[in-house]
Each structure stands twice: as structure tokens, then as C-alpha cells.
Design an enzyme around this catalytic site. Sequence first.
Site, mmCIF file in Angstrom:
data_model
loop_
_atom_site.group_PDB
_atom_site.id
_atom_site.type_symbol
_atom_site.label_atom_id
_atom_site.label_comp_id
_atom_site.label_asym_id
_atom_site.label_seq_id
_atom_site.Cartn_x
_atom_site.Cartn_y
_atom_site.Cartn_z
ATOM 1 N N HIS A 1 -5.801 -3.700 -1.280
ATOM 2 C CA HIS A 1 -5.678 -2.695 -2.342
ATOM 3 C C HIS A 1 -5.841 -3.321 -3.722
ATOM 4 O O HIS A 1 -5.203 -2.886 -4.679
ATOM 5 C CB HIS A 1 -4.330 -1.970 -2.240
ATOM 6 N N LYS B 1 -12.395 -0.172 1.259
ATOM 7 C CA LYS B 1 -11.689 0.520 0.176
ATOM 8 C C LYS B 1 -12.565 0.507 -1.081
ATOM 9 O O LYS B 1 -13.563 1.214 -1.118
ATOM 10 C CB LYS B 1 -10.305 -0.089 -0.004
ATOM 11 N N SER C 1 0.800 -1.220 0.000
ATOM 12 C CA SER C 1 0.000 0.000 0.000
ATOM 13 C C SER C 1 0.837 1.276 0.000
ATOM 14 O O SER C 1 0.384 2.306 -0.471
ATOM 15 C CB SER C 1 -0.936 -0.006 1.206
HETATM 16 C C1 LIG Z 1 -6.272 -0.927 4.644
HETATM 17 C C2 LIG Z 1 -5.535 -2.173 4.855
HETATM 18 C C3 LIG Z 1 -5.850 -3.046 5.899
HETATM 19 C C4 LIG Z 1 -6.856 -2.689 6.952
HETATM 20 O O1 LIG Z 1 -8.143 -2.741 6.438
HETATM 21 P P1 LIG Z 1 -9.345 -2.189 7.321
HETATM 22 O O2 LIG Z 1 -10.531 -2.913 6.801
HETATM 23 O O3 LIG Z 1 -9.376 -0.714 7.097
HETATM 24 O O4 LIG Z 1 -9.031 -2.525 8.742
HETATM 25 C C5 LIG Z 1 -5.185 -4.250 5.978
HETATM 26 N N1 LIG Z 1 -4.232 -4.597 5.080
HETATM 27 C C6 LIG Z 1 -3.885 -3.775 4.077
HETATM 28 C C7 LIG Z 1 -2.834 -4.198 3.102
HETATM 29 C C8 LIG Z 1 -4.506 -2.535 3.935
HETATM 30 O O5 LIG Z 1 -4.146 -1.714 2.958
#
Ligand SMILES: *Cc1c(COP(=O)(O)O)cnc(C)c1O
Length: 397
Positions: A213, A244, A185
Site C-alpha cells: 500500500h 494496486k 492496510s
Molecule cells: C494486497 C496485499 C498483499 C497481496 O498482494 P497481491 O499482489 O494482491 O497478492 C500483500 N500484502 C499486503 C500488505 C497487501 O495489502
Amino acid sequence: MSKSFYNLIDNEVSQIVEDNLFKDERFIASPQQASIKLADGKDVLNFCANDYLGLANNELVKKAAAESINTDGFGMASVRFICGTHDLHRQLEKKLSHFLGYEDAILYVACFDANGGLFEPLFSKEDAIISDALNHASIIDGIRLCKAQRYRYEHSNMVSLEECLQKATENQARHVVIATDGVFSMDGTYAKLDEIYELAQKYNALIMVDDCHATGFVGKSGKGTPEHFGLEGKIDILTGTLGKALGGASGGFVCAKENVVQLLKQRSRPYLFSNALSPSIVKATLQALEIIENEPDRRQRIKENTAYFRKNMKQLGFTLKGDSHPITPVMFGDAETAQKMSAALLDCGLYAVGFFYPVVPKGEARIRLQLTSEHTRDQINEALKIFEKVGKDLKVI
Ligand SMILES: *Cc1c(COP(=O)(O)O)cnc(C)c1O
């Protein structure tokens, strides 16, 4: 009470400010979308949301959530196993696992919880977990909570991964799992899943991919990094987020074989001891998945926007990380420059936040931009113009 405790905290906060590492939150007073209003009344272009497919403020998604509040109520007020499992939860678990090509899925209130509660029930001290050095904090924490032997390989370095696999074999690990982000990310790069898969085959290891992502927009039909590499159905455990591309509210999931999901539902602590997802989020996510299946043009647009933006940013002389993913990190080195750049961009009407230690290594401060399918060409051109002006003002290009 304890004066020394509060003094210590004061000192630590002051040090963060002094080091230019203090993260100031800005207040948004509009829905999340490509152009947003801030609480001070300023309208700005937004290039840092995870709203990859523009579903956070989509009419159909909002309608599904609103209708569900009327028919299903607001909250479940229970964990899943007591009286918190709504029919909608099961529908979403089935739909997600079907869409992503797995036997079953389990929902969590965040992917942080999905990753945090994944390893401990499945692996114990006879086993080994091999983790990429740049994996998301939630994977790192999940591994910490598990008694398995731990190995860390240099980021995306297959020689280093193979060394870890050899060590785990020498140490007679019963089961070995390789854990990696599908897309990193902070860098916008893909894990080398094809090579990881080859090594996993060679050493009889399992693979766990966190596809936060990627789910919904990476791969031809949005099935994420495994599809991008032609490895659908070959990754043992896939975790992801609803926060996301899938509407952006909140929620996470694990996809795996049915028996793995069954065991997680019995033993995974964030699942057992935390409230169930609101039915309205679940209903809206079902709608988001419909859109993802029915509107492939969104994936086409995000691809085109990403390519156009990256090409032009490079031509302006900015240093970018990553490849074809809509995460576009613009590198500045020190945190102070990234902070100044971000503030000046905002003054000119572009919302783009600086990232620095501890979310990225020291000396690798950056502004992480993210394209969405809903940015118009005009908005992208405007962002490029602002970047050019601010970059020249601050003498970084
Ligand atoms: C955003 C993200 C998370 C956390 O996700 P949430 O649902 O917001 O807790 C976990 N792993 C990765 C790679 C992320 O980018």
C-alpha cells in the site's frame, strides 16, 4: 458423498450469514475507475479500489498491454525456469529494483506468493522472525511455512518489539529478521519504520517490509515507506504488488540484494511451481512505472484529496482511523452497522464496502475508503454529501 461433510459446510456458511459476516460480491460492468457501472446498470462513485494513481484504466498502460499481446502473445504457459522467462520479465525486475533502490528483484504472480515464498528459503530453525501482530495474512502464512523461531510483537509497539529482540538474542538466534507491513492496510497507518530501524541496528537484525500500500505513491518520488522515513536503501528486503498502484492487474515482487534474489529463484516454491506472469501485464507495468516517474502531480493530487476528504469526514462527526495515508477507515464497531451503512451508501450511489471479522478484529467493523489521485473535487464532495445523509439516516453521526 459424505453427508456429514456437506452438512458441516452448510452449518458453517449459515453461521456466517447469521453473524452478519457474509461477504456478498457485487458485479462491476465497467473498467475500474473513480466512477464505475455495476452489472445492474447503476452508475456509482467508487471509493474502495487500490487504484491509487488511477492507472488501472490509463490509456498509456492499456496501450502497452494491448500492444504486448500482439507482439508477445497472451501467455507464457511455463514457469520461469523452464521456458517462461520473457525478456520483459527481466526488464521489469531490473526497472523495479532500480526504481526502489535495490540490487535486484524477483517477480511473482502475486505479492501473496512473494510473501508466502520468501521466508522458507532464507531462514531456518537457527533463525528468528519477529512479526507485527497486524501483518498481512500472506506474511503470516509465509512465516508459518518456515522453520525459524517465531515471535509476534504487539502492533507497532516498540517495547514489545524490543522484548522479542531480547528473547531472540537470549535464544541465540543466528539471524533475526523483523517483518512488517509498510502501511497497515486495514488501518491506513504507517509502520514506525524509523524506530524499527533503530532497534534493528541495536540488535543487528534484518528488516523485511511489505510495501503493497505504498509502492508508487508514498514518499516524495513514490518509492514507498522507506522513502517516507528517509530510509531508502536501508531496508534489507522489500516486497510489493503490481496489483494496486502500479496498474492494478496482478503480480508481486521481492527486492533485495542480488544473492538473496538468486537464492529465491532457486528455492522459492511459489516461484518454482507456478506459471510466469503474462507478458502484457509486465509490459503495462513497465509503462506504469514510467508514468510514476514522469508524473509527480499524481502523488500531489492523492495527497490533497486525502487531506480534504479526511478533514471533511471528521467535521461531519465520523470516527476515522489512520493518518495521512489515502486509506481512510470509517469506524462503526459492529458488523451489522457497517453492513447497513455500506448497503445504504450504495443505494445513494457510493460504492464503499464494509470490513468486519475475520479481516479486522471483532467489534472493529469499518468501511474502508480509499482516495485516488483521479477523484475529482466534485466526486469527493458528492461522496461527503452521501455519507452525511446516510450517517444521519442511520444515526451514526
Ligand atoms: C494486497 C496485499 C498483499 C497481496 O498482494 P497481491 O499482489 O494482491 O497478492 C500483500 N500484502 C499486503 C500488505 C497487501 O495489502
